[in-house]
Motif scaffolding. Sequence first.
Motif, PDB file in Angstrom:
ATOM      1  N   UNK A 256     -15.895 -17.156  38.529  1.00 53.14           N
ATOM      2  CA  UNK A 256     -14.677 -17.511  37.794  1.00 53.14           C
ATOM      3  C   UNK A 256     -14.313 -18.975  38.023  1.00 53.14           C
ATOM      4  N   UNK A 257     -14.148 -19.730  36.923  1.00 47.55           N
ATOM      5  CA  UNK A 257     -13.698 -21.115  37.058  1.00 47.55           C
ATOM      6  C   UNK A 257     -12.168 -21.195  37.135  1.00 47.55           C
ATOM      7  N   UNK A 258     -11.690 -22.214  37.827  1.00 45.95           N
ATOM      8  CA  UNK A 258     -10.254 -22.492  37.888  1.00 45.95           C
ATOM      9  C   UNK A 258     -10.068 -23.985  38.089  1.00 45.95           C
ATOM     10  N   UNK A 259      -8.877 -24.462  37.831  1.00 46.47           N
ATOM     11  CA  UNK A 259      -8.543 -25.878  38.021  1.00 46.47           C
ATOM     12  C   UNK A 259      -9.558 -26.806  37.357  1.00 46.47           C
ATOM     13  N   UNK A 260      -9.953 -26.480  36.137  1.00 47.36           N
ATOM     14  CA  UNK A 260     -10.949 -27.266  35.416  1.00 47.36           C
ATOM     15  C   UNK A 260     -10.310 -28.576  34.943  1.00 47.36           C
ATOM     16  N   UNK A 261     -10.958 -29.677  35.244  1.00 44.88           N
ATOM     17  CA  UNK A 261     -10.506 -31.000  34.801  1.00 44.88           C
ATOM     18  C   UNK A 261     -11.533 -31.534  33.803  1.00 44.88           C
ATOM     19  N   UNK A 262     -11.041 -31.875  32.598  1.00 38.47           N
ATOM     20  CA  UNK A 262     -11.910 -32.392  31.537  1.00 38.47           C
ATOM     21  C   UNK A 262     -11.382 -33.764  31.143  1.00 38.47           C
ATOM     22  N   UNK A 263     -12.297 -34.729  30.976  1.00 39.93           N
ATOM     23  CA  UNK A 263     -11.855 -36.083  30.616  1.00 39.93           C
ATOM     24  C   UNK A 263     -11.623 -36.215  29.106  1.00 39.93           C
TER      25      UNK A 263
ATOM     26  N   UNK B 193     -15.876 -34.145  28.759  1.00 44.31           N
ATOM     27  CA  UNK B 193     -16.811 -33.874  29.864  1.00 44.31           C
ATOM     28  C   UNK B 193     -16.075 -33.175  31.003  1.00 44.31           C
ATOM     29  N   UNK B 194     -16.741 -32.163  31.577  1.00 42.45           N
ATOM     30  CA  UNK B 194     -16.175 -31.451  32.714  1.00 42.45           C
ATOM     31  C   UNK B 194     -16.321 -32.358  33.934  1.00 42.45           C
ATOM     32  N   UNK B 195     -15.203 -32.706  34.553  1.00 44.19           N
ATOM     33  CA  UNK B 195     -15.224 -33.610  35.708  1.00 44.19           C
ATOM     34  C   UNK B 195     -15.139 -32.870  37.032  1.00 44.19           C
ATOM     35  N   UNK B 196     -14.398 -31.758  37.048  1.00 46.29           N
ATOM     36  CA  UNK B 196     -14.308 -30.975  38.282  1.00 46.29           C
ATOM     37  C   UNK B 196     -13.798 -29.577  37.965  1.00 46.29           C
ATOM     38  N   UNK B 197     -14.058 -28.655  38.882  1.00 45.45           N
ATOM     39  CA  UNK B 197     -13.523 -27.295  38.786  1.00 45.45           C
ATOM     40  C   UNK B 197     -13.726 -26.594  40.112  1.00 45.45           C
ATOM     41  N   UNK B 198     -12.954 -25.567  40.296  1.00 46.20           N
ATOM     42  CA  UNK B 198     -13.138 -24.670  41.433  1.00 46.20           C
ATOM     43  C   UNK B 198     -13.846 -23.441  40.888  1.00 46.20           C
ATOM     44  N   UNK B 199     -14.973 -23.086  41.477  1.00 46.66           N
ATOM     45  CA  UNK B 199     -15.769 -21.953  41.016  1.00 46.66           C
ATOM     46  C   UNK B 199     -15.756 -20.883  42.112  1.00 46.66           C
ATOM     47  N   UNK B 200     -15.267 -19.687  41.781  1.00 45.09           N
ATOM     48  CA  UNK B 200     -15.182 -18.603  42.759  1.00 45.09           C
ATOM     49  C   UNK B 200     -16.245 -17.557  42.451  1.00 45.09           C
ATOM     50  N   UNK B 201     -17.043 -17.232  43.461  1.00 42.67           N
ATOM     51  CA  UNK B 201     -18.132 -16.256  43.353  1.00 42.67           C
ATOM     52  C   UNK B 201     -17.675 -14.964  44.034  1.00 42.67           C
ATOM     53  N   UNK B 202     -17.899 -13.819  43.381  1.00 36.55           N
ATOM     54  CA  UNK B 202     -17.564 -12.520  43.974  1.00 36.55           C
ATOM     55  C   UNK B 202     -18.821 -11.663  44.038  1.00 36.55           C
ATOM     56  N   UNK B 203     -19.011 -11.027  45.182  1.00 37.80           N
ATOM     57  CA  UNK B 203     -20.187 -10.206  45.441  1.00 37.80           C
ATOM     58  C   UNK B 203     -19.758  -8.826  45.933  1.00 37.80           C
ATOM     59  N   UNK B 204     -20.658  -7.849  45.728  1.00 43.46           N
ATOM     60  CA  UNK B 204     -20.472  -6.501  46.245  1.00 43.46           C
ATOM     61  C   UNK B 204     -21.776  -6.060  46.891  1.00 43.46           C
ATOM     62  N   UNK B 205     -21.653  -5.329  47.971  1.00 43.43           N
ATOM     63  CA  UNK B 205     -22.827  -4.807  48.675  1.00 43.43           C
ATOM     64  C   UNK B 205     -23.692  -3.993  47.711  1.00 43.43           C
ATOM     65  N   UNK B 206     -25.012  -4.160  47.802  1.00 42.27           N
ATOM     66  CA  UNK B 206     -25.925  -3.377  46.974  1.00 42.27           C
ATOM     67  C   UNK B 206     -27.048  -2.867  47.860  1.00 42.27           C
ATOM     68  N   UNK B 207     -26.980  -1.586  48.203  1.00 43.63           N
ATOM     69  CA  UNK B 207     -27.997  -0.971  49.056  1.00 43.63           C
ATOM     70  C   UNK B 207     -29.167  -0.424  48.255  1.00 43.63           C
TER      71      UNK B 207
END
Length: 176
Positions: free
Chosen positions: A107-114, A118-132
């Motif tokens: 999930x992207x957040x705080x996306x800064x575009x000039x 052009x995308x200059x910066x963003x916070x990218x959050x990764x989510x994972x779940x256990x997979x046995x």
Amino acid sequence: MAITATFKTKEGTKTWQVSPSYIMDFDGFSTSYELNAESNTAVEGSPLSNQRGMKKKTLSFSSHLVGALGIDVRKEFESWESWIGLTGTLKIGGKKFGPNWLLTSVKPADVKIDDSGRFRSMKLTYSFEENEDVTDAEILASVNSARSAVCVTATTAQKSAIWCTADAERSGRSRS
């Protein structure tokens, strides 16, 4: 170059690293271990809850992507789309962390575009779940099978072993 973490799947390996020309690290690391329990209100004399073991572990963390630090922000974000739903191993500091992980969201957040779009910066959050359901060996096998087999040849000894095995199988079938 210091590699902070890697996520290895059948698609390849994603790397978080810090070098003089490229900085992509992570923070906000969060995981949980929870008991899976059910309430039991219908049966007299039974405990109030039935313990069913542990819930699947979850994991999340974020990266701050900054174009001025050597990252093509938009390209990096878009490259993660095809990784959602893949299972892989996560190594932090060169050591495997936890079980195999299924990437469930990016999930992207705080996306800064000039002014030029052009995308200059963003916070990218990764989510994972256990997979046995997927083992380390299966992940490694899928990574190895994805590599090109062009110009791979068998040695004479390997060819002989294949022919001997095939001859033995044919002769075993003909005796039946």
